[in-house]
Design a protein around this motif. Structure first.
Motif, PDB file in Angstrom:
ATOM      1  N   ILE A   1       0.851  -1.196   0.000  1.00  0.00           N
ATOM      2  CA  ILE A   1       0.000   0.000   0.000  1.00  0.00           C
ATOM      3  C   ILE A   1       0.890   1.251   0.000  1.00  0.00           C
ATOM      4  O   ILE A   1       0.634   2.211  -0.741  1.00  0.00           O
ATOM      5  N   GLY A   2       1.932   1.223   0.809  1.00  0.00           N
ATOM      6  CA  GLY A   2       2.866   2.349   0.851  1.00  0.00           C
ATOM      7  C   GLY A   2       3.507   2.599  -0.501  1.00  0.00           C
ATOM      8  O   GLY A   2       3.585   3.744  -0.957  1.00  0.00           O
ATOM      9  N   TYR A   3       3.950   1.551  -1.160  1.00  0.00           N
ATOM     10  CA  TYR A   3       4.539   1.696  -2.495  1.00  0.00           C
ATOM     11  C   TYR A   3       3.510   2.223  -3.493  1.00  0.00           C
ATOM     12  O   TYR A   3       3.819   3.059  -4.333  1.00  0.00           O
ATOM     13  N   ALA A   4       2.287   1.699  -3.391  1.00  0.00           N
ATOM     14  CA  ALA A   4       1.227   2.108  -4.321  1.00  0.00           C
ATOM     15  C   ALA A   4       0.854   3.577  -4.151  1.00  0.00           C
ATOM     16  O   ALA A   4       0.377   4.207  -5.087  1.00  0.00           O
ATOM     17  N   ILE A   5       1.074   4.113  -2.984  1.00  0.00           N
ATOM     18  CA  ILE A   5       0.809   5.541  -2.757  1.00  0.00           C
ATOM     19  C   ILE A   5       2.043   6.372  -3.109  1.00  0.00           C
ATOM     20  O   ILE A   5       1.952   7.380  -3.814  1.00  0.00           O
ATOM     21  N   TYR A   6       3.206   5.956  -2.639  1.00  0.00           N
ATOM     22  CA  TYR A   6       4.431   6.740  -2.808  1.00  0.00           C
ATOM     23  C   TYR A   6       4.834   6.898  -4.279  1.00  0.00           C
ATOM     24  O   TYR A   6       5.139   8.018  -4.718  1.00  0.00           O
ATOM     25  N   LEU A   7       4.853   5.807  -5.024  1.00  0.00           N
ATOM     26  CA  LEU A   7       5.341   5.882  -6.410  1.00  0.00           C
ATOM     27  C   LEU A   7       4.548   6.848  -7.287  1.00  0.00           C
ATOM     28  O   LEU A   7       5.145   7.704  -7.948  1.00  0.00           O
TER      29      LEU A   7
END
Length: 127
Positions: A8-14
């Motif tokens: 989820i963090g990657y999906a938001i950050y990128l």
């Protein structure tokens, strides 16, 4: 559960990092064309080419940095920790982009100043 939060963090950050990089780059290099034309004395072809090279380098540096700081370790099972890590990463990346923006502006103004100095030092042709 930890892996899900990391994804989820990657999906938001990128997407946020990509959008910020794109937005800052488009704004900077759309408006820097005026400086490039002045620096290169109206020679549009070389001004556009140089501006495009600066833009490409800007993308490479900033996207490379955004990917380099991508790592997220979630040791606690909390969405609060995820949000705090995301805010830290995105905030840090935004500060980095701001520094890069001003760094590029410095080079544009420096080039404009050098071009003006060269124009003043050129002898005036006698009539």
């Amino acid at each position: 559960m930890e892996t899900t939060k990391i994804l989820i963090g990657y999906a938001i950050y990128l997407p946020v990092a990509l959008f910020l990089t794109y937005y800052v780059s488009r704004t900077l290099f759309k408006n820097s064309k005026v400086y490039m034309l002045d620096i290169f004395k109206g020679r549009e072809e070389i001004a556009n080419a140089t501006n495009k090279l600066f833009e490409t380098g800007f993308y490479l540096l900033n996207l490379g940095f955004a990917l380099m700081i991508l790592e997220m370790n979630m040791y606690q099972d909390s969405y609060q920790v995820l949000i705090e890590k995301l805010s830290y990463k995105i905030g840090g990346f935004a500060i980095y982009l701001g520094i890069m923006l001003f760094f590029n502006l410095y080079f544009f103004f420096r080039g404009k100043r050098k071009a003006s100095e060269n124009n003043l030092q050129q002898p005036i042709a006698a009539n």
